[in-house]
Design an enzyme around this catalytic site. Sequence first.
Site, PDB file in Angstrom:
ATOM      1  CG  ASP A  21      -5.853 -28.777   5.042  1.00  0.00           C
ATOM      2  OD1 ASP A  21      -5.045 -28.402   4.449  1.00  0.00           O
ATOM      3  OD2 ASP A  21      -6.059 -30.006   5.143  1.00  0.00           O
ATOM      4  CG  ASN A  23      -5.440 -21.845   2.489  1.00  0.00           C
ATOM      5  OD1 ASN A  23      -6.477 -21.820   3.070  1.00  0.00           O
ATOM      6  ND2 ASN A  23      -4.291 -21.382   3.471  1.00  0.00           N
ATOM      7  CG  HIS A  38      -1.186 -20.440   1.257  1.00  0.00           C
ATOM      8  ND1 HIS A  38      -1.687 -21.208   1.705  1.00  0.00           N
ATOM      9  CD2 HIS A  38      -0.286 -21.008   0.573  1.00  0.00           C
ATOM     10  CE1 HIS A  38      -1.197 -22.341   1.537  1.00  0.00           C
ATOM     11  NE2 HIS A  38      -0.267 -22.136   0.620  1.00  0.00           N
ATOM     12  CB  SER A  66       2.739 -28.518  10.356  1.00  0.00           C
ATOM     13  OG  SER A  66       3.199 -29.092   9.009  1.00  0.00           O
ATOM     14  CB  THR A  67       7.510 -29.925  12.338  1.00  0.00           C
ATOM     15  OG1 THR A  67       6.671 -30.886  12.575  1.00  0.00           O
ATOM     16  CG2 THR A  67       7.889 -29.044  13.634  1.00  0.00           C
ATOM     17  CD  GLU A  68       5.022 -32.730  10.323  1.00  0.00           C
ATOM     18  OE1 GLU A  68       4.357 -31.713  10.603  1.00  0.00           O
ATOM     19  OE2 GLU A  68       5.721 -33.400  11.214  1.00  0.00           O
ATOM     20  CG  LEU A 132      -9.332 -14.664  21.618  1.00  0.00           C
ATOM     21  CD1 LEU A 132     -10.047 -16.032  21.936  1.00  0.00           C
ATOM     22  CD2 LEU A 132     -10.059 -14.417  20.052  1.00  0.00           C
ATOM     23  NE  ARG A 189      -7.047 -31.499   8.172  1.00  0.00           N
ATOM     24  CZ  ARG A 189      -5.677 -31.805   8.063  1.00  0.00           C
ATOM     25  NH1 ARG A 189      -5.326 -32.613   9.271  1.00  0.00           N
ATOM     26  NH2 ARG A 189      -4.941 -31.589   7.172  1.00  0.00           N
ATOM     27  CD  GLU A 208     -17.114 -34.023  22.400  1.00  0.00           C
ATOM     28  OE1 GLU A 208     -17.407 -34.745  21.232  1.00  0.00           O
ATOM     29  OE2 GLU A 208     -17.247 -34.632  23.166  1.00  0.00           O
TER      30      GLU A 208
HETATM   31  C1  IPE Z   1      -1.774 -29.183   8.422  1.00  0.00           C
HETATM   32  O1  IPE Z   1      -2.164 -29.113   7.038  1.00  0.00           O
HETATM   33  C2  IPE Z   1      -0.988 -27.915   8.768  1.00  0.00           C
HETATM   34  C3  IPE Z   1      -1.623 -26.661   8.931  1.00  0.00           C
HETATM   35  C4  IPE Z   1      -2.993 -26.411   8.734  1.00  0.00           C
HETATM   36  C5  IPE Z   1      -0.671 -25.695   9.075  1.00  0.00           C
HETATM   37  P1  IPE Z   1      -1.400 -29.833   6.072  1.00  0.00           P
HETATM   38  O2  IPE Z   1      -2.300 -29.653   4.615  1.00  0.00           O
HETATM   39  O3  IPE Z   1      -0.015 -29.625   6.069  1.00  0.00           O
HETATM   40  O4  IPE Z   1      -1.705 -31.232   6.530  1.00  0.00           O
HETATM   41  P2  IPE Z   1      -1.444 -32.643   5.686  1.00  0.00           P
HETATM   42  O5  IPE Z   1      -0.345 -32.728   5.077  1.00  0.00           O
HETATM   43  O6  IPE Z   1      -2.621 -32.794   4.729  1.00  0.00           O
HETATM   44  O7  IPE Z   1      -1.660 -33.680   6.556  1.00  0.00           O
HETATM   45  C1  IPE Z   2      -3.628 -24.921   4.779  1.00  0.00           C
HETATM   46  O1  IPE Z   2      -3.958 -25.116   3.238  1.00  0.00           O
HETATM   47  C2  IPE Z   2      -2.683 -23.954   4.965  1.00  0.00           C
HETATM   48  C3  IPE Z   2      -1.312 -24.478   5.245  1.00  0.00           C
HETATM   49  C4  IPE Z   2      -1.000 -25.938   5.583  1.00  0.00           C
HETATM   50  C5  IPE Z   2       0.013 -23.692   5.567  1.00  0.00           C
HETATM   51  P1  IPE Z   2      -3.082 -26.080   2.250  1.00  0.00           P
HETATM   52  O2  IPE Z   2      -2.152 -25.344   1.863  1.00  0.00           O
HETATM   53  O3  IPE Z   2      -2.739 -27.341   2.919  1.00  0.00           O
HETATM   54  O4  IPE Z   2      -4.029 -26.397   1.189  1.00  0.00           O
HETATM   55  P2  IPE Z   2      -4.566 -27.949   0.675  1.00  0.00           P
HETATM   56  O5  IPE Z   2      -4.559 -28.831   1.726  1.00  0.00           O
HETATM   57  O6  IPE Z   2      -3.236 -28.163  -0.291  1.00  0.00           O
HETATM   58  O7  IPE Z   2      -5.699 -27.434  -0.417  1.00  0.00           O
HETATM   59 MG    MG Z   3      -3.556 -29.018   3.382  1.00  0.00          MG
END
Ligand code: IPE
Ligand code: IPE
Ligand code: MG
Length: 249
Positions: A21, A23, A38, A66-68, A132, A189, A208
């Site tokens: 997370d 990017n 990204h 993610s699905t979201e 791996l 994370r 953990e």
């Molecule tokens: C979780 O990150 C999904 C991935 C890393 C692929 P998000 O950035 O989408 O999560 P939320 O929405 O902040 O919880």
């Molecule tokens: C994680 O980084 C990548 C994906 C969820 C695909 P984000 O794109 O969620 O970056 P932030 O959280 O907006 O900084």
């Molecule tokens: Mg994010």
Amino acid sequence: MDLKMQVDKNKLPQHVAVIMDGNGRWAKKRGFARVFGHKNGVNAVRDTVEAAAEIGIKNLTLYAFSTENWNRPKAEVDTLMNLLINSLKKELPTLQKNKIKLATIGNLSKLPAKAKAKLQEVIELTQHNTHLNLTLALNYGAREELVNATKSISKKIVNNELNVEEIDENIINSHLYTFNLPDVDFLIRTSGEKRISNFLLWQIAYAELYFTDVLWPDFSKDHFYQAILNYQSRERRFGKTSEQIENSK
Ligand code: IPE
Ligand code: IPE
Ligand code: MG
């Protein structure tokens, strides 16, 4: 001293999962568009996979989409899918060199045809690698996974292939996308957020947890080793007392 040298090879987590997370924030800090974050995140993926392979981690699962995440602007979703396709093309030699076997979890049917084809190709080409197991979570949601498992189990009961009394943790486990993977021992994370975001809910029951403020594109091999060293400094008690753990050593 070299962080990698400090890692105890006899105390490695069997399965490491990573929520990659930060990017977007990484790019924003530099005045760039989110997609630039990204693109740079791909380097951190390569470093992390190599770092895991170098110390002998057996299972690494990366949360890539993610699905979201479908709720993001279409242009960003498209960029992520294209990055996936291009990275698979580009990183195949890295996978082969390090004897890494690729797999996915999640519902791939919604992915663009090109991405599915490329994934299928790389999965096939790497299927005999044993160093791996690298699993990409793509269009993955833990709740959806549990819903699907419930449906499959219910169908078996209706068809008299399974009795209700036979349902136990192993049965549930065997109906998840991760049926052939051990439980997650260690969940990392990045980016400072302290939440699970619908990732591997069942599988992290006793993992953990490790949260770092480092944004994903900055996550390096040394950050990974630092995280593993932190894991190795912890006492995992699984409900027992510290004395019991000490005495069983
Ligand atoms: C979780 O990150 C999904 C991935 C890393 C692929 P998000 O950035 O989408 O999560 P939320 O929405 O902040 O919880
Ligand atoms: C994680 O980084 C990548 C994906 C969820 C695909 P984000 O794109 O969620 O970056 P932030 O959280 O907006 O900084
Ligand atoms: Mg994010």
